[in-house]
Design a protein around this motif. Structure first.
Motif, mmCIF file in Angstrom:
data_model
loop_
_atom_site.group_PDB
_atom_site.id
_atom_site.type_symbol
_atom_site.label_atom_id
_atom_site.label_comp_id
_atom_site.label_asym_id
_atom_site.label_seq_id
_atom_site.Cartn_x
_atom_site.Cartn_y
_atom_site.Cartn_z
ATOM 1 N N UNK A 94 18.753 -3.392 -1.380
ATOM 2 C CA UNK A 94 19.485 -2.297 -0.731
ATOM 3 C C UNK A 94 19.986 -2.703 0.655
ATOM 4 N N UNK A 95 20.152 -4.006 0.856
ATOM 5 C CA UNK A 95 20.656 -4.549 2.129
ATOM 6 C C UNK A 95 19.780 -4.111 3.312
ATOM 7 N N UNK A 96 18.491 -3.989 3.061
ATOM 8 C CA UNK A 96 17.493 -3.633 4.085
ATOM 9 C C UNK A 96 17.773 -2.286 4.746
ATOM 10 N N UNK A 97 18.306 -1.338 3.963
ATOM 11 C CA UNK A 97 18.594 0.001 4.501
ATOM 12 C C UNK A 97 17.489 1.006 4.195
ATOM 13 N N UNK A 98 16.432 0.584 3.557
ATOM 14 C CA UNK A 98 15.340 1.487 3.205
ATOM 15 C C UNK A 98 14.656 2.060 4.430
ATOM 16 N N UNK A 99 13.957 3.166 4.228
ATOM 17 C CA UNK A 99 13.304 3.865 5.338
ATOM 18 C C UNK A 99 11.882 3.379 5.602
ATOM 19 N N UNK A 100 11.340 2.521 4.728
ATOM 20 C CA UNK A 100 9.996 1.968 4.910
ATOM 21 C C UNK A 100 10.051 0.456 4.849
ATOM 22 N N UNK A 101 9.172 -0.188 5.582
ATOM 23 C CA UNK A 101 9.047 -1.636 5.476
ATOM 24 C C UNK A 101 8.277 -1.949 4.196
ATOM 25 N N UNK A 102 8.392 -3.167 3.707
ATOM 26 C CA UNK A 102 7.588 -3.533 2.538
ATOM 27 C C UNK A 102 6.088 -3.326 2.782
ATOM 28 N N UNK A 103 5.610 -3.612 3.974
ATOM 29 C CA UNK A 103 4.184 -3.434 4.274
ATOM 30 C C UNK A 103 3.791 -1.961 4.206
ATOM 31 N N UNK A 104 4.621 -1.071 4.738
ATOM 32 C CA UNK A 104 4.330 0.372 4.673
ATOM 33 C C UNK A 104 4.325 0.848 3.224
ATOM 34 N N UNK A 105 5.280 0.410 2.451
ATOM 35 C CA UNK A 105 5.368 0.811 1.044
ATOM 36 C C UNK A 105 4.182 0.287 0.248
ATOM 37 N N UNK A 106 3.757 -0.929 0.551
ATOM 38 C CA UNK A 106 2.603 -1.500 -0.153
ATOM 39 C C UNK A 106 1.342 -0.702 0.165
ATOM 40 N N UNK A 107 1.141 -0.340 1.436
ATOM 41 C CA UNK A 107 -0.033 0.458 1.798
ATOM 42 C C UNK A 107 -0.016 1.801 1.080
ATOM 43 N N UNK A 108 1.152 2.424 1.027
ATOM 44 C CA UNK A 108 1.282 3.733 0.385
ATOM 45 C C UNK A 108 1.001 3.640 -1.118
ATOM 46 N N UNK A 109 1.387 2.528 -1.720
ATOM 47 C CA UNK A 109 1.240 2.352 -3.168
ATOM 48 C C UNK A 109 -0.158 1.942 -3.590
ATOM 49 N N UNK A 110 -0.951 1.480 -2.686
ATOM 50 C CA UNK A 110 -2.265 0.922 -3.050
ATOM 51 C C UNK A 110 -3.402 1.911 -2.888
ATOM 52 N N UNK A 111 -3.117 3.194 -2.845
ATOM 53 C CA UNK A 111 -4.149 4.201 -2.661
ATOM 54 C C UNK A 111 -4.744 4.695 -3.953
ATOM 55 N N UNK A 112 -4.536 5.943 -4.234
ATOM 56 C CA UNK A 112 -5.257 6.635 -5.307
ATOM 57 C C UNK A 112 -5.075 6.074 -6.714
ATOM 58 N N UNK A 113 -3.968 5.420 -7.100
ATOM 59 C CA UNK A 113 -3.937 4.918 -8.475
ATOM 60 C C UNK A 113 -5.060 3.924 -8.753
ATOM 61 N N UNK A 114 -5.504 3.221 -7.735
ATOM 62 C CA UNK A 114 -6.556 2.230 -7.929
ATOM 63 C C UNK A 114 -7.931 2.871 -7.839
ATOM 64 N N UNK A 115 -8.080 3.891 -7.000
ATOM 65 C CA UNK A 115 -9.374 4.551 -6.842
ATOM 66 C C UNK A 115 -9.576 5.651 -7.865
ATOM 67 N N UNK A 116 -8.512 6.220 -8.365
ATOM 68 C CA UNK A 116 -8.571 7.369 -9.261
ATOM 69 C C UNK A 116 -9.329 7.056 -10.548
ATOM 70 N N UNK A 117 -10.091 8.033 -11.001
ATOM 71 C CA UNK A 117 -10.720 7.905 -12.311
ATOM 72 C C UNK A 117 -9.889 8.615 -13.362
ATOM 73 N N UNK A 118 -8.791 9.242 -12.960
ATOM 74 C CA UNK A 118 -7.891 9.882 -13.906
ATOM 75 C C UNK A 118 -8.216 11.340 -14.113
#
Length: 149
Positions: A94-118
């Motif tokens: 997206x030509x670096x126009x995103x609103x989050x850095x890759x590091x911010x997006x990675x932190x946001x994505x690594x939360x509850x899906x990994x800890x969740x028991x469903x």
């Protein structure tokens, strides 16, 4: 063709290669990275940016990944099958126009899906996490799947 391979075929190959190990795990889980660009619901909502974006390969590939995630949830009872949407991330696509850095997006994505028991009912309904908040199943038309018999 490259996007289709990277976004769907590689997920299938990786998941199938890891299935023997996942079957041995106490709480097996698969987490796929989806995008609002592949959601029918989000693309149909005029309030969402996805409804104003055009494209063929990327959104179609992400829609295929959404369905692949759903089908894995149906085919693998007892597994926790999740999808995360890291949000609009600044990358070369997206030509670096995103609103989050890759590091911010990675932190946001690594939360509850990994800890969740469903879900409490033990179903394998895909759980989707969008930019840090639980949404349940997406697109909203998904229903609790029946296992393959």
């Amino acid at each position: 063709m490259e996007a289709r391979t990277a976004l769907t075929i590689s997920v299938i190959r990786t998941t199938h290669a890891l299935l023997p190990l996942l079957h041995k795990a106490q709480r097996p889980r698969v987490v796929n990275v989806m995008s609002g660009r592949g959601s029918f619901t989000m693309n149909d909502d005029p309030q969402r940016i996805e409804s104003r974006l055009r494209g063929l390969v990327y959104p179609v590939s992400k829609a295929a990944l959404n369905m692949l995630t759903y089908q894995y949830a149906r085919a693998l009872p007892g597994f926790r099958i999740n999808a995360v949407d890291p949000g609009f991330t600044a990358t070369a696509i997206n030509n670096h126009t995103g609103t989050s850095t890759p590091a911010q997006s990675a932190r946001r994505s690594c939360g509850s899906p990994w800890r969740s028991t469903g879900p409490a009912d033990g179903s394998s309904t895909p759980q989707v996490r969008l930019a840090g908040s639980e949404l349940g199943c997406a697109p909203t038309s998904w229903r609790r799947p029946r296992s393959f018999r």
